[in-house]
Design an enzyme around this catalytic site. Structure first.
Site, short mmCIF file in Angstrom:
data_model
loop_
_atom_site.label_atom_id
_atom_site.label_comp_id
_atom_site.label_asym_id
_atom_site.label_seq_id
_atom_site.Cartn_x
_atom_site.Cartn_y
_atom_site.Cartn_z
CG ASP A 43 -2.20 0.78 0.91
OD1 ASP A 43 -2.48 1.48 -0.21
OD2 ASP A 43 -2.78 1.14 1.97
CB CYS A 70 -6.63 6.75 -1.20
SG CYS A 70 -8.21 5.68 -1.61
#
Length: 307
Positions: free
Chosen positions: A16, A240
């Protein structure tokens, strides 16, 4: 405060974190970082993802990393997958744990996949069956269960519908992922308390982005509700791409420091993690979102003043 005596951290920086970086680290550098994380004491690590390499070029070497690292006794090396093809790639390279993801934002899911979140999860049945047939563990993730930029707060009944859809296809490990960074502590406490009571058969993970500086408070709220499994990212890497102003995941060393000072055991060596985060910062060539890298541990400051 009703804090646990022990928590488990899953290090997600290699996936991530690095997937949001323009600078692509070599496979060898990733392996060195992975070896360092294992040596520091992590027992759960998200190594990468089996997404389309054209869409996420930073993760194109995930298969090779699994082939080179091999089986590490006592350490769960997991990867994110999008579909059935991801299961096959996991089989081919020796990955033993994969994770599926769905957005709790109905608008986001409909715009991107033309399906409701529940329909997306129902489509995971073939992935679950294929993974089980190959002896691969499989878990699920719910992105933005607390709130999304499109709908605002997500009603609990909509989150429950996704959880029930996961249970229907046989998944009993689920992560609640605040990818939008919009969760607040009282909401986190209420949702965590609810899902623990209603779905005791599920193993829960919490994943918080520090977009608005609330990730640590949200972790503490989740702990108060009885949660003991959390994702974190060394150096505070992450983001994100579809959320305006998104920041990285909560820094692993920040979480470790909070746990260390609060008497919560993690089984992880914070000094080794700090050294790895500094190494990572040098490799990437830019600062990262980590309080401990900026200020150091409290006990180090006290020792320095006493000397």
């Amino acid at each position: 405060m009703k804090l646990p005596s022990f928590v488990t951290l899953c290090e997600v920086g290699l996936r991530d974190g690095l997937q949001n970086e323009k600078e692509q680290l070599s496979t060898q550098k990733k392996l060195e970082l992975l070896d360092g994380l294992i040596d520091a004491g992590f027992r759960v690590i998200e190594v990468g993802s089996f997404m389309n390499p054209k869409a996420v070029p930073q993760m194109a070497d995930t298969d090779e990393i699994y082939r080179l690292i091999g089986n590490v006794p006592g350490v769960e090396l997991r990867a994110l997958i999008p579909n059935l093809r991801g299961v096959q790639r996991a089989v081919d390279c020796g990955c033993k744990k994969v994770k599926l993801n769905v957005s709790a934002s109905r608008q986001h899911n409909l715009k991107n996949l033309n399906m409701t979140p529940e329909e997306s999860v129902a489509g995971f049945a073939s992935c679950v069956q294929a993974a089980e047939n190959q002896g691969i563990e499989i878990s699920g993730s719910i992105s933005m269960p607390f709130a999304s930029p499109w709908e605002g707060r997500i009603p609990q009944e909509e989150v429950d519908a996704i959880i029930q859809a996961y249970l229907k296809v046989g998944i009993t490990e689920i992560s609640l992922s605040d990818a939008s960074g919009m969760a607040v502590p009282n909401q986190v406490f209420d949702m965590c308390a609810h899902v623990r009571e209603v779905y005791p058969q599920i193993s829960w993970w919490l994943h918080f982005h520090n977009t608005r500086g609330l990730a640590m408070a949200n972790i503490l709220a989740a702990m108060e509700a009885g949660m003991t499994q959390f994702d974190s990212s060394f150096g505070g890497l992450g983001g994100c791409p579809f959320v305006p102003g998104a920041a990285g995941n909560i820094s692993t060393e920040d979480v470790l420091h909070m746990c260390e000072e609060s008497g919560i055991d993690t089984g992880i060596d914070i000094v080794k993690v700090i050294a790895l985060s500094r190494q990572l910062r040098q490799l990437l060539g830019h600062a990262t979102d980590s309080y401990i890298l900026r200020a150091g541990r409290s006990r180090d400051l006290i020792q320095m003043r006493n000397n």
